[in-house]
Design a protein around this motif. Structure first.
Motif, PDB file in Angstrom:
ATOM      1  N   LEU A  98       0.829  -1.207   0.000  1.00 18.37           N
ATOM      2  CA  LEU A  98       0.000   0.000   0.000  1.00 18.37           C
ATOM      3  C   LEU A  98       0.862   1.255   0.000  1.00 18.37           C
ATOM      4  O   LEU A  98       1.970   1.251   0.540  1.00 18.37           O
ATOM      5  CB  LEU A  98      -0.888   0.022   1.250  1.00 18.37           C
ATOM      6  CG  LEU A  98      -1.946  -1.086   1.330  1.00 18.37           C
ATOM      7  CD1 LEU A  98      -2.733  -0.969   2.627  1.00 18.37           C
ATOM      8  CD2 LEU A  98      -2.885  -0.985   0.113  1.00 18.37           C
ATOM      9  N   HIS A  99       0.325   2.317  -0.591  1.00 17.05           N
ATOM     10  CA  HIS A  99       1.022   3.597  -0.672  1.00 17.05           C
ATOM     11  C   HIS A  99       1.524   4.020   0.725  1.00 17.05           C
ATOM     12  O   HIS A  99       2.694   4.352   0.923  1.00 17.05           O
ATOM     13  CB  HIS A  99       0.051   4.636  -1.254  1.00 17.05           C
ATOM     14  CG  HIS A  99       0.657   5.957  -1.593  1.00 17.05           C
ATOM     15  ND1 HIS A  99       0.656   7.014  -0.713  1.00 17.05           N
ATOM     16  CD2 HIS A  99       1.272   6.395  -2.716  1.00 17.05           C
ATOM     17  CE1 HIS A  99       1.240   8.058  -1.295  1.00 17.05           C
ATOM     18  NE2 HIS A  99       1.622   7.715  -2.506  1.00 17.05           N
ATOM     19  N   ARG A 100       0.635   3.978   1.707  1.00 20.55           N
ATOM     20  CA  ARG A 100       0.997   4.383   3.067  1.00 20.55           C
ATOM     21  C   ARG A 100       2.103   3.478   3.642  1.00 20.55           C
ATOM     22  O   ARG A 100       3.056   3.946   4.247  1.00 20.55           O
ATOM     23  CB  ARG A 100      -0.258   4.328   3.951  1.00 20.55           C
ATOM     24  CG  ARG A 100      -0.041   4.774   5.387  1.00 20.55           C
ATOM     25  CD  ARG A 100      -1.374   4.882   6.146  1.00 20.55           C
ATOM     26  NE  ARG A 100      -2.280   3.767   5.855  1.00 20.55           N
ATOM     27  CZ  ARG A 100      -2.155   2.524   6.355  1.00 20.55           C
ATOM     28  NH1 ARG A 100      -1.190   2.235   7.190  1.00 20.55           N
ATOM     29  NH2 ARG A 100      -3.022   1.579   6.026  1.00 20.55           N
ATOM     30  N   GLY A 139       8.290  12.783  -4.188  1.00 22.82           N
ATOM     31  CA  GLY A 139       6.875  12.397  -4.078  1.00 22.82           C
ATOM     32  C   GLY A 139       6.035  13.601  -3.684  1.00 22.82           C
ATOM     33  O   GLY A 139       6.430  14.377  -2.812  1.00 22.82           O
ATOM     34  N   SER A 140       4.901  13.771  -4.297  1.00 22.70           N
ATOM     35  CA  SER A 140       4.109  14.986  -4.071  1.00 22.70           C
ATOM     36  C   SER A 140       2.782  14.748  -3.372  1.00 22.70           C
ATOM     37  O   SER A 140       2.057  15.687  -3.079  1.00 22.70           O
ATOM     38  CB  SER A 140       3.858  15.687  -5.401  1.00 22.70           C
ATOM     39  OG  SER A 140       5.073  16.100  -5.950  1.00 22.70           O
ATOM     40  N   SER A 141       2.410  13.503  -3.115  1.00 20.03           N
ATOM     41  CA  SER A 141       1.195  13.225  -2.343  1.00 20.03           C
ATOM     42  C   SER A 141       1.380  13.776  -0.934  1.00 20.03           C
ATOM     43  O   SER A 141       2.479  14.185  -0.552  1.00 20.03           O
ATOM     44  CB  SER A 141       0.978  11.714  -2.277  1.00 20.03           C
ATOM     45  OG  SER A 141       2.055  11.117  -1.566  1.00 20.03           O
ATOM     46  N   ALA A 194       1.245   6.058  -8.262  1.00 17.50           N
ATOM     47  CA  ALA A 194       1.707   7.428  -8.141  1.00 17.50           C
ATOM     48  C   ALA A 194       0.483   8.341  -8.033  1.00 17.50           C
ATOM     49  O   ALA A 194      -0.053   8.829  -9.016  1.00 17.50           O
ATOM     50  CB  ALA A 194       2.558   7.791  -9.352  1.00 17.50           C
ATOM     51  N   LYS A 195       0.048   8.561  -6.823  1.00 14.56           N
ATOM     52  CA  LYS A 195      -1.194   9.296  -6.598  1.00 14.56           C
ATOM     53  C   LYS A 195      -1.118  10.708  -7.172  1.00 14.56           C
ATOM     54  O   LYS A 195      -2.015  11.174  -7.873  1.00 14.56           O
ATOM     55  CB  LYS A 195      -1.462   9.423  -5.093  1.00 14.56           C
ATOM     56  CG  LYS A 195      -1.931   8.147  -4.424  1.00 14.56           C
ATOM     57  CD  LYS A 195      -2.170   8.427  -2.941  1.00 14.56           C
ATOM     58  CE  LYS A 195      -2.531   7.170  -2.160  1.00 14.56           C
ATOM     59  NZ  LYS A 195      -3.901   6.708  -2.394  1.00 14.56           N
ATOM     60  N   SER A 196      -0.027  11.415  -6.853  1.00 13.05           N
ATOM     61  CA  SER A 196       0.002  12.831  -7.196  1.00 13.05           C
ATOM     62  C   SER A 196       0.067  13.020  -8.701  1.00 13.05           C
ATOM     63  O   SER A 196      -0.478  13.973  -9.240  1.00 13.05           O
ATOM     64  CB  SER A 196       1.191  13.508  -6.518  1.00 13.05           C
ATOM     65  OG  SER A 196       2.386  12.847  -6.835  1.00 13.05           O
TER      66      SER A 196
HETATM   67  C1  LIG Z   1      11.371  15.042 -11.146  1.00 11.40           C
HETATM   68  C2  LIG Z   1      10.803  13.785 -10.629  1.00 11.40           C
HETATM   69  C3  LIG Z   1      11.558  12.627 -10.730  1.00 11.40           C
HETATM   70  C4  LIG Z   1      11.071  11.423 -10.270  1.00 11.40           C
HETATM   71  N1  LIG Z   1      11.840  10.340 -10.414  1.00 11.40           N
HETATM   72  C5  LIG Z   1      11.350   9.154 -10.019  1.00 11.40           C
HETATM   73  C6  LIG Z   1      12.130   8.009 -10.204  1.00 11.40           C
HETATM   74  O1  LIG Z   1      13.226   8.075 -10.717  1.00 11.40           O
HETATM   75  N2  LIG Z   1      11.639   6.824  -9.807  1.00 11.40           N
HETATM   76  C7  LIG Z   1      10.415   6.706  -9.228  1.00 11.40           C
HETATM   77  O2  LIG Z   1      10.037   5.598  -8.873  1.00 11.40           O
HETATM   78  N3  LIG Z   1       9.647   7.784  -9.043  1.00 11.40           N
HETATM   79  C8  LIG Z   1      10.091   8.993  -9.429  1.00 11.40           C
HETATM   80  N4  LIG Z   1       9.319  10.098  -9.270  1.00 11.40           N
HETATM   81  C9  LIG Z   1       8.012   9.910  -8.668  1.00 11.40           C
HETATM   82  C10 LIG Z   1       7.962  10.182  -7.194  1.00 11.40           C
HETATM   83  O3  LIG Z   1       9.170   9.967  -6.564  1.00 11.40           O
HETATM   84  C11 LIG Z   1       6.955   9.325  -6.484  1.00 11.40           C
HETATM   85  O4  LIG Z   1       7.384   7.994  -6.475  1.00 11.40           O
HETATM   86  C12 LIG Z   1       5.612   9.365  -7.142  1.00 11.40           C
HETATM   87  O5  LIG Z   1       5.261  10.682  -7.338  1.00 11.40           O
HETATM   88  C13 LIG Z   1       4.634   8.657  -6.247  1.00 11.40           C
HETATM   89  O6  LIG Z   1       4.661   9.210  -4.991  1.00 11.40           O
HETATM   90  P1  LIG Z   1       3.545  10.206  -4.515  1.00 11.40           P
HETATM   91  O7  LIG Z   1       2.290   9.387  -4.595  1.00 11.40           O
HETATM   92  O8  LIG Z   1       3.973  10.620  -3.150  1.00 11.40           O
HETATM   93  O9  LIG Z   1       3.529  11.374  -5.444  1.00 11.40           O
HETATM   94  C14 LIG Z   1       9.775  11.349  -9.700  1.00 11.40           C
HETATM   95  C15 LIG Z   1       9.011  12.495  -9.584  1.00 11.40           C
HETATM   96  C16 LIG Z   1       9.503  13.725 -10.042  1.00 11.40           C
HETATM   97  C17 LIG Z   1       8.686  14.925  -9.898  1.00 11.40           C
END
Ligand SMILES: Cc1cc2nc3c(=O)[nH]c(=O)nc-3n(C[C@H](O)[C@H](O)[C@H](O)COP(=O)(O)O)c2cc1C
Ligand SMILES: Cc1cc2nc3c(=O)[nH]c(=O)nc-3n(C[C@H](O)[C@H](O)[C@H](O)COP(=O)(O)O)c2cc1C
Lengths: 444, 444
Positions: free
Chosen positions: B142-144, B216-218, B330-332
């Motif tokens: 899970l994401h969390r 990650g932006s969530s 990747a929620k965000s």
């Molecule tokens: C510039 C940038 C680079 C990223 N590079 C990766 C990456 O190399 N590998 C990866 O699994 N996710 C990468 N991500 C995605 C995030 O790290 C994160 O895994 C994804 O947004 C899901 O997490 P979240 O739900 O908190 O947003 C990247 C995001 C951004 C904005």
């Protein structure tokens, strides 16, 4: 051309002797120094060695008080050395017990791409509970279980390395097709230890697989080597033991249906070179005097699974030691040490001296001609296809070996004066693995 | 000196635009080429960039038919680039979900030693079931749960990086003491996800810890960033969204008891530079025409968890998409895409065009002065401390940016003309982590 010797250099910061860092002029920070490793690799490459090698374990190996204990992770260090060298092979040790096959197969495929086909993997199962305790376990898995996992680890890894066909990438700008998707396949492995879907995210590399190297000498270790290894490192203190080991590995490889010439046997030697035989012996003795016995006794006691209090410096080993069967760690090392001490009637102090230098590997002390003679004698008498050169002191030990012993062997027509191939497998005279799809006739 | 911009170069073989490999003159094998990466890193270093960065996931990321899909493992590739560069920072992505902390902490400590203090870690939790299936799992955690594991992973890693005191190594030849054993300590971590005894087998590195980067932006992702990250990559399509994100991260960092200046926010931008604004727009449009829509639709459908059949190229997105809460990946990213399509009334085809280029990052198309103006505007209006430069086409995109945009910003006193420090943290103006023993007063 006549049969040729092969040489690997064991990269061991200030040298294989545990007190080597204490010599005047040593660099006691060499273990963490890129420059020190670059120098060693370049000396070996100038001497046309087949490969350099880094040992490893995912644990703080020795008491950090005693000798340089920090070790840079080998695949990274060799990726850096790939840039600083152009022909020599680069062999990294990595554990099948404490890695995931997807991650490790990928790192070796990457190293092979980065180095233009010069990657090798010394496959180890990692003895010791201390390593297990860095990975959530209380005790190490059983010796047999570790080798079972290693076998499945290799099955998964080779499937991953075969998950892209050699000709999968077409890079056709016009149609917009980069790779032919049907030549990139999931592996869908499901076994006792691993479930891995694949495909790998690295296309097939110049050598297809890294050169597969192995160094376990127990019965399970030899069985594994016979099945998977293309080069075998081993510690054998005498010519007779080297011959026995050599014959055994070749026989096992043949029994496993492989060409025995495709398993290169490389005993370790510790060359101690002097202008005269007496000078070589004096160098050897000086090093042994620098060993700090309190640490060495603790290590010995640990290997033999005996209370350190029971090891007296000027007495022989106790009679009632645990047998190899009772030990789940490095079985073959325990037996080697005990047999050696008993055969040569060594006291603990004498044993420590021998282990501190060669640690079970054969020390060849003498003039350059004497060392070259011994190498040739082993090579021509069924004891070795080449050697794992483990100088007691570095960089001087390899500088001397390269400058004084190698030219003699080249003169005798036993060792290359130029690299012929570009890949590590070509250096060792081994064939590139055929692709699984092709072997299985799927693309025929 | 006035506040300074920071620049990171996203190393993305032929460029961030998915069709960039199809342009005449591109190197469609750049993804596997050491030389191509060396060139990019050197251009960025000559322009005094803070760092280069490699994205990553332990899975075959995209359909290998569509664009170069093979990716060399980032820590190895950066170890090689450490030899080819001397000042620029080297940031590798690695997953906390599919690694063991001992192994990964060790690789980053090794990279930091090899590069003289230039290592950075982009910490990701890795979205997607496909990656999970390379590691014995059927579905991704899970994401969390992934973020909980990431938090404990960082606890273990920082303990391991602190397991050697900075002054542990004395290398005293006379006494034979190499390190003061009492300054090398087991960590004996025991938590929900990990049990790790330690100590690490790599001494404390020049930067102590690699620079900790996060993307990650969530809400969970931002919380993690506020606690651990020193630099944050983010995708924000508009100035207003960048400002909102910037303020939110700084506020969360302050709430977590940290100095907000010690979290550097770096939105991604895709600079498209032309001699005239019209030329820049034409370049942008040409790239979009090269996208192969069948692949792009499949990816979009996967991200949005919707049947690809339901996405019609010349219609808007369906109304009844799964919400962010229903998505474990990747929620965000899902939310960003949906909001963007709805706000700008985009058809699927238009959306794909925008995603193919910037993939949610802001495209800055214009002349060098226009691009510099926009950068300055963001920087001076609470939207960015610097930028993650993601050229649509490489190497030309970074050559142009370095040659034409950077000098303008240097002229304006906004960007360095020389490196001042030697470590990556020094480039970003961040302090070296104090040692845990010292912080805890144990050695006071
Ligand atoms: C510039 C940038 C680079 C990223 N590079 C990766 C990456 O190399 N590998 C990866 O699994 N996710 C990468 N991500 C995605 C995030 O790290 C994160 O895994 C994804 O947004 C899901 O997490 P979240 O739900 O908190 O947003 C990247 C995001 C951004 C904005
Ligand atoms: C030259 C040589 C190098 C070795 N290098 C390593 C090493 O780097 N890491 C390791 O865990 N074991 C190393 N070993 C030990 C063996 O790989 C093996 O793990 C050990 O002997 C236990 O296996 P066994 O019981 O089959 O002998 C080495 C052995 C030799 C002879």
């Amino acid at each position: 051309m006549s049969r040729q010797l092969h040489f690997n250099l064991f990269l061991h910061d200030t040298g294989h002797h545990e007190a080597s860092w204490r010599l005047p002029g040593s660099d006691p920070h060499a273990n963490l120094s890129l420059a020190a490793h670059q120098h060693l690799a370049r000396v070996a490459e100038d001497a046309k060695f087949d490969s350099v090698f880094l040992a490893d374990s995912p644990v703080l190996w020795s008491d950090p008080g005693r000798r340089p204990a920090g070790k840079l992770e080998p695949t990274l260090l060799l990726a850096a050395l790939a840039v600083s060298t152009s022909r020599i092979g680069l062999i990294a040790t990595a554990s099948t017990s404490y890695n995931e096959p997807f991650n490790l197969a990928r790192r070796f495929a990457s190293l092979d791409h980065l180095s233009g086909g010069r990657a090798g993997w010394n496959i180890v199962t990692t003895a010791g509970d201390a390593a297990a305790r860095n990975f959530g376990l209380q005790d190490q898995p059983l010796h047999r279980t570790r080798y079972e996992r290693a076998d499945e680890f290799l099955q998964v890894s080779t499937k991953l390395w075969d998950s892209w066909a050699d000709d999968a990438i077409v890079a056709d700008r016009t149609s917009g097709v980069h790779a032919r998707s049907e030549l990139v396949r999931a592996i869908n492995h499901s076994g006792e230890f691993f479930r891995v879907d694949g495909a790998l995210n690295v296309p097939r590399s110049p050598q297809a697989y890294p050169l597969l190297v192995q160094a376990g000498s127990s019965a399970d270790g030899r069985g594994f080597a016979a099945k998977w290894a293309e080069a075998v490192f081993t510690a054998q203190p005498t010519l007779a033991e080297s011959q026995e080991f050599y014959a055994d590995i070749k026989r096992r490889a043949a029994e496993a249906g492989r060409d025995p010439d495709h398993v290169v046997v490389l005993p370790g030697i510790v060359p101690v070179i002097g202008a005269t035989a007496a000078e070589a012996r004096e160098l050897d003795a000086e090093l042994d005097r620098l060993i700090a016995p309190q640490y060495a006794v603790a290590t010995l006691a640990h290997t033999l699974r005996v209370d350190p209090e029971r090891l007296r410096l000027d007495e022989p080993l106790p009679d009632d030691l645990p047998s190899e069967d009772e030990i789940e760690g490095a079985k073959s090392r325990r037996t080697l040490i005990v047999d050696w001490a008993r055969r040569d009637h060594l006291t603990v102090r004498q044993l420590i001296g021998k282990l501190g230098g060669g640690r079970g590997h054969r020390t060849f002390a003498g003039t350059p001609v004497q060392v070259a003679d011994t190498i040739q004698h082993y090579f021509e008498n069924g004891a070795a296809d080449g050697f794992n050169i483990m100088p007691a002191v570095l960089p001087s030990g390899i500088e001397k070996f390269a400058g004084e012993v190698v030219p003699i062997l080249q003169e005798r027509g036993l060792f290359r004066t130029e690299y012929r191939g570009t890949t590590l497998r070509e250096h060792y005279g081994l064939p590139r693995p055929a692709h699984r799809f092709v072997r299985e006739g799927a693309l025929a």
